[in-house]
Write an enzyme that holds these catalytic residues in place. Structure first.
Site: not given
Length: 329
Positions: A137, A190, A247
Site C-alpha cells: 500500500t 520488507k 517497496t
C-alpha cells in the site's frame, strides 16, 4: 459503528478518510494541535497528505478523549518506535474489551517486540481483541482510489469477517489470514529489503540484482518469521511478497528512497532530516539484534545494518554478499 483512528500520518489519514468516505463515523486523533488548525482551515492534512481533500464527514481533534469515546474499533497507526509511549498515555481512554486493529509496520527497538506484543503490553489489563492489517500500500494511491488489496491478520474468524466488511470498499479489498504474526512481520521486515533494493539501484546494479535481492529477501523474511512462530506460507501473500515487491520497486517507497540516497553516496544523518518516517532504518537495527538472538541467518539485513550503523561502503557490502560461501538455494 464508530472508528477511532489513532495517528494522523499519511497512512493513518488515508485510512481514516477512506472509512469516512464509505459513510462510517470516523474520528482521527491528530497529536499536533497546530496541524488540527491547518486541517480545519485547508481541508487537507498539509503535513503528511497535502494532495487530497479530507471527507467532510471525517472528524479530527488533538483531544484523544473526544476521538476515542464511544468507538467500536480502534485503528492504531502510530510509528512503531512511539507505539508504547503513545498507548501508555491514552490507555485509560480504551474500554475494557477493545477491538484494536494495528496498521503500523515495524519492530520495537531494544525489545525486538512486534507490534502485537507492544500493544498487548501497553494495554495490559484490558481484554484485548487484536488484528493487524498490512499489505502492498502507498497512501497516495489509496487516497486516489486506485485498486488496493491488503490482508487482515486475526485469530478470531468472526471478528476478522466483521472487520473485513467494515474496511472493504469497491477499491479497497481486505483479505483475512489467522496468522497475524506472519502478517505483521512481513510488513515490518520488507522495509529492510526496500532499503537494500534502493542501495542496489543507487549503485546502478540493474534489474538482475534487484530481482535476486527481492527473492533472497523473501527467504530471510520467512526464516525469521518461522523462528518467531509465524507460518512461512504467509510470506508468499500480500503482507510478504506483495509488500516486498511494491517497496523494492516503487519510487513512492520512503525506505527505497533512503537506500537510493545511500547508494548515491549520501550519509544517513543527511537522509534522516526528511519529515516523513522511513520505518526501515530503526527496523534494521531491531531485526539485526533479533536475528542474532534467535540464531537466524539474515545476510542482507546484516549488510544493510553495517551500511546504516557502521558506515560501511555500499559497494563493499555487495561484494561481501556475493563472495560468501556457495550453498543450495
Amino acid at each position: 459503528m464508530k472508528i477511532a483512528v489513532i495517528g494522523a500520518g499519511a497512512w493513518g489519514t488515508t485510512l481514516a478518510n477512506t472509512l469516512a468516505k464509505k459513510g462510517l463515523e470516523t474520528a482521527l486523533w491528530v497529536h499536533e494541535p497546530e496541524l488540527v488548525e491547518e486541517m480545519k482551515n485547508t481541508g487537507t492534512n498539509t503535513w503528511y497528505l497535502p494532495d487530497f481533500k479530507l471527507c467532510d464527514k471525517l472528524t479530527f481533534d488533538s483531544d484523544a478523549e473526544k476521538v476515542m469515546t464511544g468507538a467500536d474499533i480502534f485503528l492504531v497507526v502510530v510509528p512503531s518506535q512511539f507505539m508504547r509511549s503513545v498507548l501508555g498515555k491514552i490507555k485509560h481512554l480504551f474500554p475494557e474489551n477493545p477491538v484494536v486493529v494495528c496498521a503500523s509496520k515495524g519492530i520495537e527497538l531494544n525489545t525486538g517486540a512486534p507490534m502485537s506484543r507492544v500493544i498487548r503490553e501497553s494495554l495490559d489489563g484490558l481484554s484485548l481483541r487484536y488484528a493487524h492489517i498490512s499489505g502492498p500500500t502507498f497512501a497516495y494511491e489509496l487516497s486516489a482510489e486506485m485498486p488496493t488489496s491488503v490482508v487482515l491478520g486475526c485469530e478470531e474468524d468472526e471478528l476478522a469477517k466483521k472487520i473485513q466488511e467494515v474496511f472493504s470498499t469497491n477499491y479497497f479489498r481486505v483479505y483475512s489470514n489467522p496468522d497475524y504474526r506472519g502478517v505483521e512481520l512481513g510488513g515490518a521486515i520488507k522495509n529492510i529489503m526496500a532499503i537494500a533494493a534502493g542501495i542496489a539501484d543507487g549503485l546502478k546494479f540493474g534489474h538482475n540484482a534487484r530481482a535476486a535481492l527481492i527473492t533472497r529477501g523473501l527467504a530471510e523474511m520467512s526464516r525469521l518469521g518461522k523462528a518467531m512462530g509465524a507460518d512461512p506460507a504467509t510470506f508468499m501473500g500480500l503482507s510478504g511478497m506483495g509488500d516486498l515487491v511494491l517497496t523494492c520497486t516503487g519510487d513512492l517507497s520512503r525506505n527505497r528512497q533512503v537506500g537510493l540516497k545511500l547508494g548515491q553516496g549520501m550519509k544517513l544523518s543527511e537522509i534522516l532530516k526528511m519529515r516523513k518516517v522511513a520505518e526501515g532504518v530503526k527496523t534494521t537495527e531491531s531485526v539485526h539484534g533479533l536475528a542474532r538472538k534467535l540464531g537466524v541467518d539474515m545476510p542482507l539485513t546484516e549488510q544493510v545494518y553495517r551500511i546504516l550503523y557502521e558506515d560501511k561502503d555500499p559497494a563493499e557490502a555487495v561484494y561481501d554478499l556475493m563472495s560468501r560461501d556457495l550453498k543450495p538455494e
